[in-house]
Design a protein around this motif. Structure first.
Motif, PDB file in Angstrom:
ATOM      1  N   ALA A  51       0.834  -1.203   0.000  1.00 60.88           N
ATOM      2  CA  ALA A  51       0.000   0.000   0.000  1.00 60.88           C
ATOM      3  C   ALA A  51       0.868   1.253   0.000  1.00 60.88           C
ATOM      4  N   ASP A  52       0.515   2.233  -0.834  1.00 52.22           N
ATOM      5  CA  ASP A  52       1.128   3.553  -0.828  1.00 52.22           C
ATOM      6  C   ASP A  52       0.105   4.510  -0.235  1.00 52.22           C
ATOM      7  N   VAL A  53       0.505   5.233   0.803  1.00 52.25           N
ATOM      8  CA  VAL A  53      -0.430   6.139   1.470  1.00 52.25           C
ATOM      9  C   VAL A  53       0.108   7.566   1.416  1.00 52.25           C
ATOM     10  N   GLY A  54      -0.786   8.530   1.502  1.00 54.56           N
ATOM     11  CA  GLY A  54      -0.403   9.940   1.510  1.00 54.56           C
ATOM     12  C   GLY A  54       0.045  10.360   2.898  1.00 54.56           C
ATOM     13  N   SER A  55       0.413  11.628   3.020  1.00 58.18           N
ATOM     14  CA  SER A  55       0.842  12.151   4.323  1.00 58.18           C
ATOM     15  C   SER A  55      -0.139  13.224   4.784  1.00 58.18           C
ATOM     16  N   ILE A  56      -0.247  13.371   6.097  1.00 52.40           N
ATOM     17  CA  ILE A  56      -1.136  14.349   6.715  1.00 52.40           C
ATOM     18  C   ILE A  56      -0.324  15.154   7.701  1.00 52.40           C
ATOM     19  N   GLU A  57      -0.470  16.471   7.638  1.00 47.65           N
ATOM     20  CA  GLU A  57       0.203  17.351   8.584  1.00 47.65           C
ATOM     21  C   GLU A  57      -0.851  18.092   9.396  1.00 47.65           C
ATOM     22  N   MET A  58      -0.657  18.145  10.696  1.00 46.12           N
ATOM     23  CA  MET A  58      -1.579  18.836  11.594  1.00 46.12           C
ATOM     24  C   MET A  58      -0.942  20.121  12.066  1.00 46.12           C
ATOM     25  N   GLY A  59      -1.747  21.146  12.295  1.00 49.02           N
ATOM     26  CA  GLY A  59      -1.242  22.419  12.779  1.00 49.02           C
ATOM     27  C   GLY A  59      -2.339  23.197  13.478  1.00 49.02           C
ATOM     28  N   GLN A  60      -2.029  24.416  13.890  1.00 51.40           N
ATOM     29  CA  GLN A  60      -2.994  25.282  14.553  1.00 51.40           C
ATOM     30  C   GLN A  60      -2.922  26.668  13.946  1.00 51.40           C
ATOM     31  N   ALA A  61      -4.061  27.331  13.919  1.00 53.08           N
ATOM     32  CA  ALA A  61      -4.116  28.712  13.458  1.00 53.08           C
ATOM     33  C   ALA A  61      -5.129  29.453  14.308  1.00 53.08           C
TER      34      ALA A  61
END
Length: 100
Positions: A51-61
């Motif tokens: 499986a090839d999966v994407g990436s997720i980045e979390m942040g705050q604003a």
């Protein structure tokens, strides 16, 4: 009116719980047993995956939002609710195997 219905619902739930706990007297008269089963099994295999999966980045604003200011006041009222009297069954004197 919603408060009255909520109180009636809570009372009915309590009555059902009390009924389920106190109104049933069950005495086991014989032990249960599972059937004897002969099983012949050969080894199996689990499927393989790549499986090839994407990436997720979390942040705050920081953002400004409008929040309503709500003041709630309550009053106490007397209402009639149903009542019930429950009598549990008497012990019939039958002893389980561990009690004798």
């Amino acid at each position: 009116m919603k408060t009255g219905m909520t109180v009636v619902g809570v009372v009915l739930a309590a009555v059902i719980a009390v009924f389920a706990y106190y109104m049933i007297d069950i005495d086991q008269t014989q032990e249960g047993a599972l059937p004897d089963v002969d099983v012949s099994v050969e080894g199996g295999a689990l499927p393989e995956f790549d499986a090839d999966v994407g990436s997720i980045e979390m942040g705050q604003a920081e953002v400004e939002v409008e929040v309503p200011d709500v003041d709630v006041s309550t009053t106490t009222e007397t209402i009639e609710v149903p009542t019930i009297s429950i009598e549990a069954p008497e012990d019939d004197g039958v002893l389980d195997d561990d009690e004798s």
